[in-house]
Design an enzyme around this catalytic site. Structure first.
Site, PDB file in Angstrom:
ATOM      1  N   ARG A 148     -44.139  18.479  12.590  1.00  0.00           N
ATOM      2  CA  ARG A 148     -45.044  19.289  13.406  1.00  0.00           C
ATOM      3  C   ARG A 148     -44.301  20.293  14.277  1.00  0.00           C
ATOM      4  O   ARG A 148     -44.639  21.474  14.319  1.00  0.00           O
ATOM      5  CB  ARG A 148     -45.910  18.361  14.268  1.00  0.00           C
ATOM      6  CG  ARG A 148     -46.919  17.568  13.470  1.00  0.00           C
ATOM      7  CD  ARG A 148     -47.545  16.473  14.302  1.00  0.00           C
ATOM      8  NE  ARG A 148     -46.525  15.518  14.755  1.00  0.00           N
ATOM      9  CZ  ARG A 148     -46.787  14.459  15.503  1.00  0.00           C
ATOM     10  NH1 ARG A 148     -48.021  14.212  15.878  1.00  0.00           N
ATOM     11  NH2 ARG A 148     -45.831  13.635  15.862  1.00  0.00           N
ATOM     12  N   ILE A 149     -43.263  19.827  14.993  1.00  0.00           N
ATOM     13  CA  ILE A 149     -42.546  20.739  15.882  1.00  0.00           C
ATOM     14  C   ILE A 149     -41.704  21.720  15.074  1.00  0.00           C
ATOM     15  O   ILE A 149     -41.683  22.924  15.355  1.00  0.00           O
ATOM     16  CB  ILE A 149     -41.674  19.943  16.866  1.00  0.00           C
ATOM     17  CG1 ILE A 149     -42.567  19.082  17.777  1.00  0.00           C
ATOM     18  CG2 ILE A 149     -40.814  20.880  17.716  1.00  0.00           C
ATOM     19  CD1 ILE A 149     -41.807  18.131  18.683  1.00  0.00           C
ATOM     20  N   ASP A 168     -35.710  18.759   4.725  1.00  0.00           N
ATOM     21  CA  ASP A 168     -36.646  17.676   5.028  1.00  0.00           C
ATOM     22  C   ASP A 168     -37.075  17.049   3.712  1.00  0.00           C
ATOM     23  O   ASP A 168     -37.941  17.586   3.015  1.00  0.00           O
ATOM     24  CB  ASP A 168     -37.873  18.177   5.790  1.00  0.00           C
ATOM     25  CG  ASP A 168     -38.695  17.035   6.380  1.00  0.00           C
ATOM     26  OD1 ASP A 168     -38.772  15.971   5.712  1.00  0.00           O
ATOM     27  OD2 ASP A 168     -39.249  17.182   7.484  1.00  0.00           O
ATOM     28  N   ALA A 229     -34.516  17.595  20.075  1.00  0.00           N
ATOM     29  CA  ALA A 229     -35.113  16.437  19.400  1.00  0.00           C
ATOM     30  C   ALA A 229     -34.820  15.160  20.177  1.00  0.00           C
ATOM     31  O   ALA A 229     -35.608  14.740  21.032  1.00  0.00           O
ATOM     32  CB  ALA A 229     -34.590  16.345  17.973  1.00  0.00           C
ATOM     33  N   ASP A 254     -31.054  20.040  25.046  1.00  0.00           N
ATOM     34  CA  ASP A 254     -32.075  19.574  25.985  1.00  0.00           C
ATOM     35  C   ASP A 254     -32.094  18.055  26.103  1.00  0.00           C
ATOM     36  O   ASP A 254     -32.724  17.516  27.011  1.00  0.00           O
ATOM     37  CB  ASP A 254     -33.456  20.062  25.522  1.00  0.00           C
ATOM     38  CG  ASP A 254     -34.575  19.692  26.488  1.00  0.00           C
ATOM     39  OD1 ASP A 254     -34.430  19.986  27.691  1.00  0.00           O
ATOM     40  OD2 ASP A 254     -35.585  19.113  26.048  1.00  0.00           O
ATOM     41  N   GLU A 259     -29.667   9.243  29.261  1.00  0.00           N
ATOM     42  CA  GLU A 259     -30.502  10.008  30.183  1.00  0.00           C
ATOM     43  C   GLU A 259     -31.054   9.092  31.261  1.00  0.00           C
ATOM     44  O   GLU A 259     -31.398   7.945  30.976  1.00  0.00           O
ATOM     45  CB  GLU A 259     -31.655  10.681  29.430  1.00  0.00           C
ATOM     46  CG  GLU A 259     -31.209  11.736  28.429  1.00  0.00           C
ATOM     47  CD  GLU A 259     -32.385  12.422  27.737  1.00  0.00           C
ATOM     48  OE1 GLU A 259     -33.545  12.050  28.028  1.00  0.00           O
ATOM     49  OE2 GLU A 259     -32.156  13.318  26.918  1.00  0.00           O
ATOM     50  N   HIS A 277     -33.954  17.625  29.494  1.00  0.00           N
ATOM     51  CA  HIS A 277     -35.066  17.087  28.697  1.00  0.00           C
ATOM     52  C   HIS A 277     -36.396  17.700  29.140  1.00  0.00           C
ATOM     53  O   HIS A 277     -37.333  16.998  29.538  1.00  0.00           O
ATOM     54  CB  HIS A 277     -35.116  15.562  28.798  1.00  0.00           C
ATOM     55  CG  HIS A 277     -35.770  14.929  27.604  1.00  0.00           C
ATOM     56  ND1 HIS A 277     -35.385  13.715  27.106  1.00  0.00           N
ATOM     57  CD2 HIS A 277     -36.785  15.351  26.798  1.00  0.00           C
ATOM     58  CE1 HIS A 277     -36.131  13.401  26.055  1.00  0.00           C
ATOM     59  NE2 HIS A 277     -36.983  14.378  25.854  1.00  0.00           N
ATOM     60  N   LEU A 278     -36.470  19.011  29.004  1.00  0.00           N
ATOM     61  CA  LEU A 278     -37.656  19.754  29.444  1.00  0.00           C
ATOM     62  C   LEU A 278     -38.619  20.080  28.307  1.00  0.00           C
ATOM     63  O   LEU A 278     -39.595  20.796  28.518  1.00  0.00           O
ATOM     64  CB  LEU A 278     -37.221  21.067  30.114  1.00  0.00           C
ATOM     65  CG  LEU A 278     -36.373  20.959  31.378  1.00  0.00           C
ATOM     66  CD1 LEU A 278     -36.074  22.345  31.922  1.00  0.00           C
ATOM     67  CD2 LEU A 278     -37.066  20.103  32.437  1.00  0.00           C
ATOM     68  N   GLY A 279     -38.365  19.565  27.100  1.00  0.00           N
ATOM     69  CA  GLY A 279     -39.181  19.937  25.954  1.00  0.00           C
ATOM     70  C   GLY A 279     -40.667  19.770  26.172  1.00  0.00           C
ATOM     71  O   GLY A 279     -41.468  20.605  25.734  1.00  0.00           O
ATOM     72  N   ALA A 280     -41.076  18.711  26.853  1.00  0.00           N
ATOM     73  CA  ALA A 280     -42.504  18.455  27.070  1.00  0.00           C
ATOM     74  C   ALA A 280     -42.929  18.753  28.502  1.00  0.00           C
ATOM     75  O   ALA A 280     -44.043  18.425  28.894  1.00  0.00           O
ATOM     76  CB  ALA A 280     -42.825  17.000  26.734  1.00  0.00           C
TER      77      ALA A 280
END
Length: 526
Positions: A148-149, A168, A229, A254, A259, A277-280
């Site tokens: 999806r991403i 993939d 990821a 990221d 962490e 870790h700002l992806g979301a």
């Protein structure tokens, strides 16, 4: 009913839960504090800060559902919840746009050295000549993981005029082509041609440490690497070394192996962009997570079907066929391991007495195994069909009353990437209810599934077994059991059950030594 919101949740999510239920927002509590009153709650909603383990679940006899306002479920004991009859649901679509946009932002930042130039300028230095960038137009973006991403990143990168390639093995080439993406056979192929490599793979035993010093050296010296990821997929020390010595031109990271972290060899390098870790981390993603998890929790408390449930395993299976649920999943994993990816058409055959049963859930168990290694989201009986459809995988189901050797037989048939037919089959022995593989790579044999297995297809002759044992022994890999089945008078398939993981280099060396036409190491673990 009463709902405990144990972590920060968007107000929209809280409001949606409170329409029909009593909601207590009590964040930042210790495990002991949660255990002291969790018995009164019918639902628990968390993000990543609070862990809902077996102790918490056991202390909550009224609990019907655990909602995770996000994607990952590392902080929820799904197995304990399932055993207790508790639905576990998440918000799998909540962060995909934010993560894709953050990926594109990092790609652009790398290409134009935006953070470095900003730092220099606010520090009082006009360094226009020092931070010359590069255009993205006409460059090749290599996408590792076209889920999806990865697909959303591809759409956005196409707007820059970039060429798109991807690896993939669980995506049908036809589906990738519709997105304007050319699928390449291996990770190495992508690394060799890409100007920018972006990672969107799940973190599992196959991907941890995937991009190490050796693979980084396969990239162009002008190439850049982006990881939004999971930490651990890229070996951070190796990446730092590759950036320092000019093996690659730059990286944006990221996510980290540990962490939170404030120390990394990457932090000292000028050709690196890092974010915590700002992806979301967008208001929209948090609102979506809250709304989506609230919708799922409300459905569960109302006794309705929950589309995002990760542990709802379909309807009942006749007692005499329950062993085929487990067999189906390991057969699916075996097939995926032997083919190296899924083609668009796969047939599941139910033979003998099994053909008289309702095999819907057994078929879903095969699908779970087929898809499980190719995605970061949990694959369940509920979401497996949709995930298969998203990946362009079509299943056919056939039945036959004849099974000459076994009372019941379950078989998976399809083709590998080279178009060659691949068949695997198994049965459940009675009364022991032990699982057996009885056909592997189209060859009849009899072997019990093991967590770690290796398979070789070769020309049969004296001494092969000894050679294989010697080479595995040298690699400190113990053989628990070995079986050989004949393809024809001259060719055989060897199935090895192993006590330890065997790496690709060792398998390749064994294959070369014995002249094997095919070789695979397969993990059958969940």
């Amino acid at each position: 009913m009463r709902i405990l919101v144990a972590d920060q949740l968007s107000q929209a999510g809280i409001d949606a839960l409170a329409v029909d239920h009593d909601v207590d927002v009590r964040t930042g509590r210790s495990k002991d504090e949660i255990l002291s009153d969790v018995a009164k709650y019918h639902a628990i909603v968390v993000r990543s800060a609070t862990t809902v383990d077996a102790d918490v679940i056991a202390a909550a006899p009224r609990l019907k559902v655990i909602g995770r306002a996000g994607v990952g479920l590392d902080n929820v004991d799904v197995e304990a919840a399932t055993a207790a009859g508790v639905i576990v649901c998440n918000a799998p679509q909540s962060n995909v746009i934010s993560a894709a946009e953050h990926t594109v932002a990092l790609i652009a930042s790398l290409a134009r050295n935006i953070p470095q130039a900003h730092k220099a300028l606010v520090g009082g230095s006009w360094e226009r000549a020092s931070w010359k960038g590069t255009e993205l137009y006409g460059k090749t973006l290599g996408i590792l993981g076209l889920g999806r991403i990865g697909s959303l990143v591809a759409e956005r990168a196409a707007g820059f005029g970039m060429e798109l390639v991807a690896y993939d093995p669980f995506i049908a080439p036809e589906r990738a082509a519709r997105q304007g993406v050319t699928l390449l056979p291996t990770v190495d192929d992508v690394l060799a041609v890409a100007d920018v490599v972006t990672i969107h793979l799940p973190k599992n035993t196959d991907t941890i440490g995937l991009l190490d010093r050796t693979r980084l050296a396969m990239m162009k010296p002008t190439a850049r690497l982006v990881n939004v990821a999971r930490g651990g997929i890229v070996v951070e020390d190796d990446l730092a070394a590759a950036l320092a010595d000019g093996t690659i031109a730059g990286a944006a990271v990221d996510v980290f192996a540990t962490e939170p972290t404030t120390e990394s060899p990457l932090f000292a390098l000028d050709n690196v962009v890092v974010t915590p870790h700002l992806g979301a981390s967008t208001a929209e993603a948090q609102d979506k997570a809250g709304n989506q998890v609230a919708e799922a929790v409300n459905l569960a408390l109302d006794g309705q079907f929950v589309p995002t449930a990760v542990n709802v395993q379909g309807g009942p299976v006749e007692q005499r066929f329950t062993g085929y649920l487990e067999l189906g999943e390991v057969l699916g994993r075996l097939y995926a391991g032997l083919t190296g990816g899924l083609g668009p058409d796969i047939t599941i055959e139910y033979l003998g007495a099994l053909s008289t049963a309702d095999t819907t859930v057994i078929g879903l168990s095969v699908l779970k195994g087929l898809l499980g290694a190719g995605t970061s989201q949990p694959i369940t009986f509920v979401n497996a069909p949709q995930v298969a459809a998203d990946r362009g995988v079509a299943l056919r189901h056939t039945t036959g009353s004849e099974s000459p050797t076994y009372n019941s037989l379950l078989r998976v048939v399809g083709t590998d990437r080279e178009g060659r037919e691949v068949r695997v089959a198994g049965t459940v022995l009675e009364p022991s209810r032990r699982l057996r593989f009885v056909e592997v790579w189209n060859s009849n044999l009899d072997v019990e599934p093991a967590d770690r297995m290796a398979f070789l297809r070769y020309r049969d002759r004296p001494g092969v077994m000894g050679t294989v044992g010697t080479l595995l022994g040298a690699a400190q890999v113990n053989i628990a059991s070995a079986q050989v089945g004949r393809l024809d008078a001259d060719h055989a398939v060897m199935a090895l059950s192993l006590d330890h993981e065997v790496d690709d280099a060792t398998m390749a060396a064994i294959a070369a030594e014995i002249g094997a036409a095919d070789h695979r190491a397969v993990s059958l673990r969940h």
